[in-house]
Scaffold this motif. Structure first.
Motif, PDB file in Angstrom:
ATOM      1  N   SER A  87      -4.981   0.866  12.249  1.00 39.84           N
ATOM      2  CA  SER A  87      -6.142   1.575  12.758  1.00 39.84           C
ATOM      3  C   SER A  87      -6.128   3.058  12.420  1.00 39.84           C
ATOM      4  CB  SER A  87      -6.211   1.402  14.285  1.00 39.84           C
ATOM      5  OG  SER A  87      -5.043   1.920  14.881  1.00 39.84           O
ATOM      6  N   GLY A  88      -5.442   3.442  11.383  1.00 40.10           N
ATOM      7  CA  GLY A  88      -5.409   4.838  10.971  1.00 40.10           C
ATOM      8  C   GLY A  88      -4.143   5.138  10.196  1.00 40.10           C
ATOM      9  N   THR A  89      -4.038   6.368   9.721  1.00 49.93           N
ATOM     10  CA  THR A  89      -2.858   6.771   8.951  1.00 49.93           C
ATOM     11  C   THR A  89      -1.638   6.883   9.866  1.00 49.93           C
ATOM     12  OG1 THR A  89      -3.273   9.126   9.234  1.00 49.93           O
ATOM     13  CG2 THR A  89      -4.271   8.054   7.307  1.00 49.93           C
ATOM     14  N   HIS A  90      -0.495   6.896   9.234  1.00 46.63           N
ATOM     15  CA  HIS A  90       0.781   7.007   9.947  1.00 46.63           C
ATOM     16  C   HIS A  90       1.619   8.104   9.302  1.00 46.63           C
ATOM     17  CE1 HIS A  90       0.199   3.278  12.231  1.00 46.63           C
ATOM     18  NE2 HIS A  90      -0.427   2.870  11.154  1.00 46.63           N
ATOM     19  N   PRO A  91       2.587   8.666  10.019  1.00 50.52           N
ATOM     20  CA  PRO A  91       3.466   9.666   9.405  1.00 50.52           C
ATOM     21  C   PRO A  91       4.132   9.096   8.149  1.00 50.52           C
ATOM     22  CG  PRO A  91       3.820   9.587  11.775  1.00 50.52           C
ATOM     23  CD  PRO A  91       2.918   8.429  11.427  1.00 50.52           C
ATOM     24  N   VAL A  92       4.252   9.935   7.136  1.00 49.16           N
ATOM     25  CA  VAL A  92       4.831   9.491   5.869  1.00 49.16           C
ATOM     26  C   VAL A  92       6.346   9.391   5.966  1.00 49.16           C
ATOM     27  CG1 VAL A  92       2.931  10.426   4.508  1.00 49.16           C
ATOM     28  CG2 VAL A  92       4.943  11.831   4.928  1.00 49.16           C
ATOM     29  N   GLY A  93       6.928   8.552   5.118  1.00 49.49           N
ATOM     30  CA  GLY A  93       8.371   8.443   5.017  1.00 49.49           C
ATOM     31  C   GLY A  93       9.047   7.716   6.163  1.00 49.49           C
ATOM     32  N   ARG A  94       8.316   6.922   6.925  1.00 45.62           N
ATOM     33  CA  ARG A  94       8.899   6.223   8.074  1.00 45.62           C
ATOM     34  C   ARG A  94       9.261   4.771   7.767  1.00 45.62           C
ATOM     35  NH1 ARG A  94       7.370   9.375  12.722  1.00 45.62           N
ATOM     36  NH2 ARG A  94       7.605  11.481  11.918  1.00 45.62           N
ATOM     37  N   LYS A  95       8.796   4.270   6.630  1.00 47.46           N
ATOM     38  CA  LYS A  95       9.122   2.906   6.211  1.00 47.46           C
ATOM     39  C   LYS A  95      10.186   2.974   5.113  1.00 47.46           C
ATOM     40  CE  LYS A  95       5.864   0.693   8.583  1.00 47.46           C
ATOM     41  NZ  LYS A  95       5.982  -0.559   9.291  1.00 47.46           N
ATOM     42  N   LYS A  96      10.641   1.816   4.657  1.00 50.06           N
ATOM     43  CA  LYS A  96      11.648   1.782   3.596  1.00 50.06           C
ATOM     44  C   LYS A  96      11.075   2.334   2.290  1.00 50.06           C
ATOM     45  CE  LYS A  96      14.171  -2.359   5.064  1.00 50.06           C
ATOM     46  NZ  LYS A  96      14.514  -3.751   4.659  1.00 50.06           N
ATOM     47  N   PRO A  97      11.893   3.062   1.514  1.00 50.67           N
ATOM     48  CA  PRO A  97      11.444   3.505   0.191  1.00 50.67           C
ATOM     49  C   PRO A  97      11.637   2.386  -0.825  1.00 50.67           C
ATOM     50  CG  PRO A  97      13.662   4.284   0.580  1.00 50.67           C
ATOM     51  CD  PRO A  97      13.226   3.581   1.856  1.00 50.67           C
ATOM     52  N   ASN A  98      10.989   2.523  -1.981  1.00 60.53           N
ATOM     53  CA  ASN A  98      11.235   1.559  -3.058  1.00 60.53           C
ATOM     54  C   ASN A  98      12.559   1.920  -3.758  1.00 60.53           C
ATOM     55  OD1 ASN A  98      10.663   3.602  -4.977  1.00 60.53           O
ATOM     56  ND2 ASN A  98       8.640   2.800  -5.458  1.00 60.53           N
ATOM     57  N   ALA A  99      12.901   1.191  -4.800  1.00 57.00           N
ATOM     58  CA  ALA A  99      14.188   1.391  -5.496  1.00 57.00           C
ATOM     59  C   ALA A  99      14.289   2.769  -6.161  1.00 57.00           C
ATOM     60  CB  ALA A  99      14.404   0.287  -6.525  1.00 57.00           C
ATOM     61  N   PHE A 100      13.162   3.446  -6.393  1.00 59.95           N
ATOM     62  CA  PHE A 100      13.181   4.802  -6.951  1.00 59.95           C
ATOM     63  C   PHE A 100      13.262   5.853  -5.844  1.00 59.95           C
ATOM     64  CE2 PHE A 100      10.687   3.765 -11.120  1.00 59.95           C
ATOM     65  CZ  PHE A 100      11.780   3.085 -11.605  1.00 59.95           C
ATOM     66  N   GLY A 101      13.287   5.430  -4.578  1.00 61.30           N
ATOM     67  CA  GLY A 101      13.343   6.364  -3.458  1.00 61.30           C
ATOM     68  C   GLY A 101      11.994   6.916  -3.050  1.00 61.30           C
ATOM     69  N   LEU A 102      10.905   6.293  -3.518  1.00 62.53           N
ATOM     70  CA  LEU A 102       9.557   6.756  -3.188  1.00 62.53           C
ATOM     71  C   LEU A 102       9.038   6.028  -1.949  1.00 62.53           C
ATOM     72  CD1 LEU A 102       8.108   6.838  -6.798  1.00 62.53           C
ATOM     73  CD2 LEU A 102       8.938   8.771  -5.437  1.00 62.53           C
ATOM     74  N   PHE A 103       8.463   6.771  -1.042  1.00 60.54           N
ATOM     75  CA  PHE A 103       7.924   6.226   0.192  1.00 60.54           C
ATOM     76  C   PHE A 103       6.412   6.036   0.090  1.00 60.54           C
ATOM     77  CE2 PHE A 103      11.793   8.378   1.434  1.00 60.54           C
ATOM     78  CZ  PHE A 103      12.335   7.558   2.414  1.00 60.54           C
ATOM     79  N   ASP A 104       5.912   5.107   0.887  1.00 59.41           N
ATOM     80  CA  ASP A 104       4.467   4.926   1.089  1.00 59.41           C
ATOM     81  C   ASP A 104       3.683   4.606  -0.186  1.00 59.41           C
ATOM     82  OD1 ASP A 104       4.490   5.472   3.949  1.00 59.41           O
ATOM     83  OD2 ASP A 104       4.951   7.535   3.384  1.00 59.41           O
ATOM     84  N   MET A 105       4.302   3.885  -1.103  1.00 59.80           N
ATOM     85  CA  MET A 105       3.583   3.454  -2.303  1.00 59.80           C
ATOM     86  C   MET A 105       2.684   2.264  -1.984  1.00 59.80           C
ATOM     87  SD  MET A 105       4.478   5.627  -4.663  1.00 59.80           S
ATOM     88  CE  MET A 105       3.845   4.908  -6.159  1.00 59.80           C
ATOM     89  N   HIS A 106       3.006   1.523  -0.941  1.00 59.12           N
ATOM     90  CA  HIS A 106       2.203   0.371  -0.505  1.00 59.12           C
ATOM     91  C   HIS A 106       1.581   0.707   0.847  1.00 59.12           C
ATOM     92  CE1 HIS A 106       3.862  -2.290  -3.601  1.00 59.12           C
ATOM     93  NE2 HIS A 106       5.052  -1.754  -3.322  1.00 59.12           N
ATOM     94  N   GLY A 107       0.289   0.905   0.875  1.00 61.34           N
ATOM     95  CA  GLY A 107      -0.379   1.144   2.146  1.00 61.34           C
ATOM     96  C   GLY A 107      -0.402   2.605   2.556  1.00 61.34           C
ATOM     97  N   ASN A 108      -0.769   2.839   3.784  1.00 61.02           N
ATOM     98  CA  ASN A 108      -1.040   4.126   4.412  1.00 61.02           C
ATOM     99  C   ASN A 108      -2.346   4.687   3.860  1.00 61.02           C
ATOM    100  OD1 ASN A 108      -0.568   5.866   6.488  1.00 61.02           O
ATOM    101  ND2 ASN A 108       1.227   6.833   5.612  1.00 61.02           N
TER     102      ASN A 108
END
Length: 181
Positions: A87-108
């Motif tokens: 129901s809206g955006t969420h703080p960044v970097g709170r989920k698991k990162p991908n193998a390159f260490g990048l957060f929030d590539m899926h969703g948000n």
């Protein structure tokens, strides 16, 4: 939006509960605004910043995976890596990162890419920064979509002057000499 060479915060009152904080992704930014921000940041820091191409974005999102997502094909793991169906955006970097260490590539939030929204199959689809079409590509899914819209390969276009509460951007810093496209 940029005014007098300085970034201006757009209205944060988008009806989200709770209201976004500085930890949330920037939203409600047009492609034109995102490009202007990159130009401002480049001038301010003396380095070159720009939006990623679609090819760069997808390579970064996949992080070596050939599955539907950065971790493979299992859609049930999506909520471990991204914010979708909420129901809206969420703080960044709170989920698991991908193998390159990048957060929030899926969703948000969906993220603007430099490219025109060129259909696959076109000769420009390999890295389509061509001059055809007026719409620009956005990638990554958002809090509004289900797993289908958050896949590595999901892409859609949008008017470059348009803004939306689930649309933002990330920047690329160019190392070495920047090549004009």
């Amino acid at each position: 939006m940029l005014t007098g060479g300085l970034p201006v915060t757009l209205s944060a009152d988008l009806g989200f509960e709770p209201a976004p904080t500085d930890d949330h992704p920037v939203v409600n930014v047009s492609w034109n605004d995102a490009v202007a921000f990159c130009a401002w940041l480049s001038q301010k820091e003396g380095l070159t910043y720009r939006l990623p191409t679609e090819a760069e974005w997808e390579f970064s999102c996949r992080a070596g995976s050939d599955g539907r997502f950065a971790w493979g094909d299992d859609a049930t793991q999506l909520l471990e890596y991204g914010w979708c169906g909420g129901s809206g955006t969420h703080p960044v970097g709170r989920k698991k990162p991908n193998a390159f260490g990048l957060f929030d590539m899926h969703g948000n939030v969906f993220e603007w890419c430099a490219d025109h929204d060129t259909p696959y199959g076109d000769e420009l689809a390999i890295d389509p920064i061509g001059s055809r079409g007026s719409w620009r590509t956005k990638r990554g899914g958002s809090w509004r979509v289900d797993w289908m819209g958050a896949r590595n390969a999901y892409r859609t276009g949008f008017d470059p002057t348009g803004r939306h509460d689930n649309l933002g951007f990330r920047v690329v810093r160019v190392l070495g000499t920047d090549v004009e496209r």
